[in-house]
Write an enzyme that holds these catalytic residues in place. Structure first.
Site, mmCIF file in Angstrom:
data_model
loop_
_atom_site.group_PDB
_atom_site.id
_atom_site.type_symbol
_atom_site.label_atom_id
_atom_site.label_comp_id
_atom_site.label_asym_id
_atom_site.label_seq_id
_atom_site.Cartn_x
_atom_site.Cartn_y
_atom_site.Cartn_z
ATOM 1 N N CYS A 134 -0.587 -9.279 -4.070
ATOM 2 C CA CYS A 134 0.321 -8.128 -4.008
ATOM 3 C C CYS A 134 0.118 -7.340 -2.717
ATOM 4 O O CYS A 134 -0.809 -6.537 -2.604
ATOM 5 C CB CYS A 134 0.092 -7.239 -5.230
ATOM 6 S SG CYS A 134 1.136 -5.772 -5.192
ATOM 7 N N CYS A 137 0.311 -3.574 -3.115
ATOM 8 C CA CYS A 137 -0.874 -2.921 -3.688
ATOM 9 C C CYS A 137 -2.005 -2.856 -2.677
ATOM 10 O O CYS A 137 -2.738 -1.873 -2.621
ATOM 11 C CB CYS A 137 -1.401 -3.698 -4.901
ATOM 12 S SG CYS A 137 -0.154 -4.348 -5.965
ATOM 13 N N ASP A 138 -2.198 -3.922 -1.916
ATOM 14 C CA ASP A 138 -3.432 -4.056 -1.141
ATOM 15 C C ASP A 138 -3.247 -4.032 0.373
ATOM 16 O O ASP A 138 -4.226 -3.999 1.115
ATOM 17 C CB ASP A 138 -4.147 -5.366 -1.536
ATOM 18 C CG ASP A 138 -4.484 -5.375 -3.024
ATOM 19 O OD1 ASP A 138 -4.854 -4.314 -3.540
ATOM 20 O OD2 ASP A 138 -4.366 -6.428 -3.662
#
Ligand code: NDP
Length: 308
Positions: A134, A137-138
């Site tokens: 992701c 997200c990261d």
């Protein structure tokens, strides 16, 4: 045991739309949010192709809007994960969080799909310390660094362009000599100066040390290997339908997608319906998931009326 009229498992566009339609049809609807409240869209950035948002919308915001609408219309949204189901008797029985059982007249499975991994031991080893599925997200952790994205579909292109806005350099590891992504996404990738596509390359191993990922070993079509220094490795090679819990009862296809009848959402178990990505190997878009959630609620409404 608590009795629920329409139990909806999953809180992506399909689950919430089913809750909106079910509630407006005067059914008592309970949604269990599942492992990822809001579903996959909470992991994406801007959504430009969902009608009704002329200026685009953030994925998380859109799912918050879906949820508010469902709740305003009377649906109850609960934190919790279905851990066992028993569709052998009516009402159906569903275990939540490994402890409480609830029973339901009808069930809509809207549990979506999750990201696929390559299956390399090194991928497991560095999961969370340089390996991610992701970018949204990261990606933040790799600002001004060098990363690789594996895959050639729309997700890979979207993630690569997103990462390119944060990172110094993005490699796209593509196993063929073409991208599967839509033309618009391909152009975006090919016109981004700090994205380099490595055509006809496959990942052999992710390299690293105690601190995390340091590189990736790739293999070319002729079998020769090359090591590329990277700080982060992002997977974008597709998804796995979250149907494992239900396979004892409902029919799935070879890839695990729940099989639904014709244009409807009925499974082989009367009273159990499936909507969204868990039953859609083809279109997999929020708008399609929402539409099938609507159909599932309408199908469930008819079914519930028939058993009264
Ligand atoms: P796709 O299945 O479309 O693409 C998967 C990609 O990963 C393909 O390029 C495939 O290669 C590659 N791949 C699969 N397995 C491996 C492997 N083991 N090693 C290397 N590469 C591999 O998945 P997506 O998640 O990209 O998209 C899913 C659906 O969602 C699509 O319909 C897509 O259009 C849609 N989508 C739409 C978006 C939008 O409109 N904004 C955004 C994101 C997704 P190959 O091509 O060789 O098979």
């Amino acid at each position: 045991m608590e009795h629920i009229q329409l139990l909806i498992l999953g809180s992506g566009p399909a689950g919430y739309t089913a809750a909106i339609y079910g509630s407006r049809a005067n059914l008592q609807c309970v949604v269990y949010e599942g492992i990822q409240p809001g579903g996959q869209l909470t992991q994406t950035t801007e959504i430009e192709n969902f009608p009704g948002y002329p200026n685009g919308v953030q994925g998380q915001q859109m799912m918050d809007d879906f949820k508010s609408q469902a709740v305003r219309l009377g649906a109850e949204v609960r934190f919790g994960l279905a851990t066992k189901v028993d569709f052998s008797q009516r009402p159906f029985r569903v275990e939540v969080d490994g402890k409480n059982w609830v029973e339901a007249d009808a069930v809509i499975i809207a549990t979506g799909a999750t990201a696929k991994y390559l299956g390399l031991p090194s991928e497991e080893k560095f999961r969370g310390t340089g390996v991610s599925a992701c970018a949204t997200c990261d990606g933040f952790f790799y600002r001004k660094k060098v990363v690789a994205v594996v895959g050639g579909g729309d997700t890979a292109c979207e993630e690569a362009t997103y990462l390119a806005s944060l990172c110094r350099k993005v490699y796209m590891i593509v196993r063929r000599d073409v991208l599967r992504a839509s033309k618009a996404m391909q152009e975006r990738v090919l016109n981004t100066p700090n994205i380099e596509v490595l055509w006809k390359h496959q990942t052999r191993e992710i390299l690293g040390d105690d601190m995390g990922v340091t590189g990736v070993r790739l293999v070319r079509e002729d079998g020769s290997e090359t090591d590329v220094a990277i700080d982060g490795f992002f997977l974008a090679i597709g998804h796995h339908p979250n149907s494992d819990l239900f396979r004892e009862w409902v029919n799935v296809d070879a890839a695990g997608y729940i099989i639904t009848e014709g244009k409807g959402t009925a499974t082989n178990v009367a009273g159990v319906f499936a909507a969204g990505d868990v039953q859609d190997p083809t279109y997999r878009q929020a708008i399609n998931a929402a539409a099938s959630g609507c159909r599932a609620a309408m199908d469930a409404e008819k079914y519930i009326a028939s058993i009264k």
